[in-house]
Design an enzyme around this catalytic site. Structure first.
Site, PDB file in Angstrom:
ATOM      1  N   HIS A  63       0.835  -1.209   0.000  1.00  0.00           N
ATOM      2  CA  HIS A  63       0.000   0.000   0.000  1.00  0.00           C
ATOM      3  C   HIS A  63       0.866   1.253   0.000  1.00  0.00           C
ATOM      4  O   HIS A  63       2.075   1.207   0.237  1.00  0.00           O
ATOM      5  CB  HIS A  63      -0.911   0.011   1.233  1.00  0.00           C
ATOM      6  CG  HIS A  63      -0.160   0.196   2.513  1.00  0.00           C
ATOM      7  ND1 HIS A  63       0.586  -0.826   3.088  1.00  0.00           N
ATOM      8  CD2 HIS A  63       0.002   1.280   3.319  1.00  0.00           C
ATOM      9  CE1 HIS A  63       1.167  -0.378   4.189  1.00  0.00           C
ATOM     10  NE2 HIS A  63       0.844   0.900   4.349  1.00  0.00           N
ATOM     11  N   ASP A 110       0.507   4.970   1.958  1.00  0.00           N
ATOM     12  CA  ASP A 110      -0.282   5.433   3.106  1.00  0.00           C
ATOM     13  C   ASP A 110      -1.387   6.417   2.673  1.00  0.00           C
ATOM     14  O   ASP A 110      -1.112   7.432   2.022  1.00  0.00           O
ATOM     15  CB  ASP A 110       0.624   6.117   4.139  1.00  0.00           C
ATOM     16  CG  ASP A 110       1.567   5.112   4.796  1.00  0.00           C
ATOM     17  OD1 ASP A 110       1.220   3.903   4.851  1.00  0.00           O
ATOM     18  OD2 ASP A 110       2.650   5.533   5.249  1.00  0.00           O
ATOM     19  N   HIS A 113       4.695   0.112   0.182  1.00  0.00           N
ATOM     20  CA  HIS A 113       5.443  -0.664   1.172  1.00  0.00           C
ATOM     21  C   HIS A 113       4.583  -1.756   1.795  1.00  0.00           C
ATOM     22  O   HIS A 113       3.348  -1.767   1.634  1.00  0.00           O
ATOM     23  CB  HIS A 113       6.053   0.260   2.239  1.00  0.00           C
ATOM     24  CG  HIS A 113       5.078   1.098   2.985  1.00  0.00           C
ATOM     25  ND1 HIS A 113       4.537   2.258   2.485  1.00  0.00           N
ATOM     26  CD2 HIS A 113       4.526   0.942   4.209  1.00  0.00           C
ATOM     27  CE1 HIS A 113       3.710   2.783   3.368  1.00  0.00           C
ATOM     28  NE2 HIS A 113       3.678   2.000   4.425  1.00  0.00           N
ATOM     29  N   ARG A 118       4.265   6.208  13.880  1.00  0.00           N
ATOM     30  CA  ARG A 118       4.230   6.775  12.515  1.00  0.00           C
ATOM     31  C   ARG A 118       3.586   8.152  12.479  1.00  0.00           C
ATOM     32  O   ARG A 118       2.498   8.346  13.027  1.00  0.00           O
ATOM     33  CB  ARG A 118       3.475   5.856  11.556  1.00  0.00           C
ATOM     34  CG  ARG A 118       3.694   6.275  10.097  1.00  0.00           C
ATOM     35  CD  ARG A 118       2.955   5.393   9.121  1.00  0.00           C
ATOM     36  NE  ARG A 118       1.656   5.939   8.809  1.00  0.00           N
ATOM     37  CZ  ARG A 118       0.687   5.271   8.192  1.00  0.00           C
ATOM     38  NH1 ARG A 118       0.871   4.017   7.839  1.00  0.00           N
ATOM     39  NH2 ARG A 118      -0.465   5.856   7.929  1.00  0.00           N
TER      40      ARG A 118
HETATM   41  C1  SIN Z   1       2.951   1.139   7.681  1.00  0.00           C
HETATM   42  O1  SIN Z   1       2.291   0.646   6.798  1.00  0.00           O
HETATM   43  O2  SIN Z   1       3.123   2.336   7.752  1.00  0.00           O
HETATM   44  C2  SIN Z   1       3.610   0.234   8.713  1.00  0.00           C
HETATM   45  C3  SIN Z   1       4.883  -0.317   8.241  1.00  0.00           C
HETATM   46  C4  SIN Z   1       5.547  -1.186   9.279  1.00  0.00           C
HETATM   47  O3  SIN Z   1       5.006  -1.357  10.381  1.00  0.00           O
HETATM   48  O4  SIN Z   1       6.625  -1.695   8.984  1.00  0.00           O
END
Ligand code: SIN
Length: 289
Positions: free
Chosen positions: A104, A106, A261, A276
């Protein structure tokens, strides 16, 4: 490897990613160092800055140098810091998937998709728990001229509905450690160009991802699926990826418009806690005629 008086930049893989050594984010890097970090972000798409010791306020202050934090949709944030999502998997949690465990970008379903995200490793498993990144600029560059021409004026519908909508994943099943809402607002749809032009660099980026890109404008989901799957599959080819191996105190920043990611769920029995901050962007422009 690029070295100068303040920071060292070490590329991580051929397609994207670099490691930054020697930066102290907690003190707020000086303007010249910040500019170097931002330029590296535009060049490499994702950076991992090692050996940081950050409070939530310090993480936020650093992120604000890049842009304003996004008001977080659907996901519960820290009580004292509404800009920060705590992404936690407890040691005794057993789930098929973790938060972020689908390819995805974000919040790509927002009318102005976030410019960047900044993820800080507060508690890191002794093995596993890496994050994979794919370069959407390389994915675009590697398409044939014919495919690039075909995509040039196309638009794609993004929506959070498969996760946050009334029939989305989180309508039926909650994660143990992160509270996530599923509401009618999650069903909303927005249109973005399939090929976005990044204002800071002029790079062309394939703006699709496996979960929030739902269908092409004026097409059904069924009609769109083969091409969407092909494009996301090209982006996920191993040559197009880098892998962030987290260490305690690592801080990652990624350009959210040029990457997608995936959080790897391979550390059952160990606790992982990340913070985050997601940073606002502008509505995306496509290729101009
Ligand atoms: C996310 O999708 O921002 C999380 C990524 C992660 O926890 O490695």
């Amino acid at each position: 490897m690029i070295k100068n008086s303040s920071i060292e930049i070490r590329p991580l893989a051929g397609a994207l990613g670099a490691e930054i050594l020697g930066a102290d984010v907690s003190q707020g890097p000086d303007e010249a160092t910040f500019e170097q970090i931002f330029a590296a972000l535009m060049e490499y798409g994702v950076l991992i800055i090692r050996d940081q010791d950050l409070t939530p306020a310090q993480q936020k202050a650093f992120c604000q140098r890049i842009g304003d934090p996004v008001p977080v949709p659907f996901v519960k944030t820290l009580d004292d810091h509404p800009e920060i999502i705590a992404i936690i998997k407890e040691a005794d949690e057993r789930t098929d998937s973790v938060f972020g465990g689908t390819w995805h970008t974000d919040f790509s379903f927002l009318p102005a998709p976030p410019k960047a995200s900044c993820l800080y490793g507060r508690e890191i498993p002794s093995f596993g728990g890496d994050t994979l990144f794919a370069s959407m600029t390389k994915a675009y560059e590697n398409l044939s001229p014919g495919m690039q021409d075909m995509l040039r004026d196309m638009k794609v519908v993004h929506s959070g509905k498969r996760s946050y909508g009334t029939t989305g994943t989180f309508a039926n099943k909650q994660l143990d450690s992160i509270a996530v809402e599923a509401t009618e607002a999650g069903d909303e749809e927005v249109l973005h160009p399939v090929v976005a032009v990044i204002p800071e660099s002029g790079k062309r980026s394939l703006f699709v991802n496996d979960i929030y890109a739902i269908r092409f404008e004026n097409m059904t989901e069924e009609e769109s699926a083969p091409l969407l799957n092909f494009l996301c599959g090209q982006a996920r080819r191993p040559e197009n990826l880098c892998r962030l191996d987290w260490q305690q105190g690592s801080l990652a920043i990624w350009d959210n418009r040029t990457t997608m990611h995936y959080a790897v769920n391979d550390y059952d029995g160990q606790r992982r806690e990340m913070h985050r901050v997601t940073i606002s962007g502008e509505p995306l422009e496509g290729i101009q005629p």
